[in-house]
Design an enzyme around this catalytic site. Structure first.
Site, PDB file in Angstrom:
ATOM      1  N   CYS A 193       0.581  -1.244   0.351  1.00  0.00           N
ATOM      2  CA  CYS A 193      -0.237   0.145   0.357  1.00  0.00           C
ATOM      3  C   CYS A 193       0.665   1.147   0.117  1.00  0.00           C
ATOM      4  CB  CYS A 193      -1.239  -0.233   1.443  1.00  0.00           C
ATOM      5  SG  CYS A 193      -2.397   1.744   1.746  1.00  0.00           S
TER       6      CYS A 193
ATOM      7  N   CYS B  59      -0.149   3.714   2.418  1.00  0.00           N
ATOM      8  CA  CYS B  59       0.318   3.516   4.020  1.00  0.00           C
ATOM      9  C   CYS B  59       1.574   4.372   4.316  1.00  0.00           C
ATOM     10  CB  CYS B  59      -0.318   2.074   4.252  1.00  0.00           C
ATOM     11  SG  CYS B  59      -1.994   1.323   4.280  1.00  0.00           S
ATOM     12  N   ASP B  60       2.153   3.398   3.064  1.00  0.00           N
ATOM     13  CA  ASP B  60       3.444   3.075   3.443  1.00  0.00           C
ATOM     14  C   ASP B  60       4.649   3.915   2.663  1.00  0.00           C
ATOM     15  OD1 ASP B  60       3.400   1.293   5.320  1.00  0.00           O
ATOM     16  OD2 ASP B  60       3.017   0.068   3.719  1.00  0.00           O
TER      17      ASP B  60
END
Length: 304
Positions: free
Chosen positions: A130, A133-134
């Site tokens: 993701c 997310c990251d």
């Protein structure tokens, strides 16, 4: 006792909740992880009706708010099994058990892994699924996106805004995503396509150091020094715990057609967890409406 229990709070499950509540049925939605499902990982959605552009998180929030405003109940729990006795479904969760006259499976799917040695060890520390997310952890660094479909290309587009270099590694000789996305990425100086290539192994000692890639045609290998990889090679369903009530395809999807009916009376299926040709937010919503209306008809015809 509920009229309808919906397993999963993605677009299929939340749409089903809205339609069931409009039919004045009591509804419980059970979700184990993320309200909105996989769409929450999309920073920009441009193909959902009524919105020229919207983030997955915002769309999910609106869907949840609508379901709650109409009287649906939502519970954070993990379903561990379902069985049926005398026409009643017993839905077992990690926090207890719920009863219902009907059930709609809208469990979606999860990220497919590469299946490499030490892969699990480096998830979250060199391997991600993701960019939303990251991605920020890799600003100014070099990364590789594994996959060539729309999901992979969207990940690469987002990463290209902050990373110094983005490699897109695709096992086929061409990208399978939309041409518009391919063209946009091709114009970026820090994006490089590597086609006809698979990931052979992870290069690492104590810390993640990169990957070894291999040409499909020749078997030639080379080391790709990257700080992290983002895997976007599709999804896999999690339907094994329902095999006592539904038929599963070879790939683990619930066997059902556009009617969203399973082999068990009163049990319906919607969204990415069922066999279908197209898995999009819009088609998941269509499934949710179909499954909910089918469940309502089942209840009404049973004169419960």
């Amino acid at each position: 006792m509920y009229d309808v229990i919906i397993v999963g709070a993605g677009p299929a499950g939340l749409t089903a909740a809205v339609y069931a509540r409009r039919a004045d049925k009591s509804v419980l939605v059970i979700e184990k992880a993320t309200f909105g499902g996989q769409m929450t990982f999309s920073p920009k959605i441009e193909n959902f009706p009524a919105f020229s552009q919207i983030s997955g998180n915002e769309l999910a929030e609106r869907m949840v708010e609508q379901a709650l405003s109409m009287g649906a109940e939502i519970e954070m729990a993990e379903v561990t099994g379902i069985h049926q006795e005398n026409g009643i479904f017993y839905v077992s969760c990690d926090d207890g058990q719920y009863l219902s006259h009907t059930v709609i499976l809208a469990t979606g799917s999860k990220h497919r892994h590469l299946g490499l040695d030490r892969e699990e060890e480096f998830i979250g520390n060199g391997i991600s699924f993701c960019a939303v997310c990251d991605g920020a952890f890799y600003n100014g660094k070099e990364v590789a996106v594994i996959g060539g479909g729309n999901s992979a290309l969207v990940e690469a587009m987002m990463l290209s805004d902050g990373c110094s270099k983005v490699y897109v590694v695709q096992n086929l000789d061409y990208m399978t995503g939309e041409e518009r996305l391919v063209s946009s990425l091709a114009k970026k100086n820090n994006v490089e396509f590597i086609t006809g290539t698979v990931v052979d192994s992870i290069y690492a000692e104590d810390e993640f150091g990169g990957i070894i890639i291999k040409k499909v045609a020749t078997g030639e290998k080379q080391r790709l020094d990257v700080d992290g990889i983002f895997v976007a090679i599709g999804q896999v369903p999690e339907n094994e715990q329902y095999a006592n009530l539904v038929d599963l395809s070879e790939r683990g999807y619930v066997v059902s057609d556009e009617n969203c009916i399973t082999r068990t009376d009163g049990l319906f299926v919607a969204g990415d967890c069922r066999t279908k040709n197209i898995r999009q937010i819009a088609t998941a919503c269509g499934d949710g409406a179909t499954a909910a209306l089918a469940a309502c008809r089942y209840i009404d015809n049973s004169k419960i």
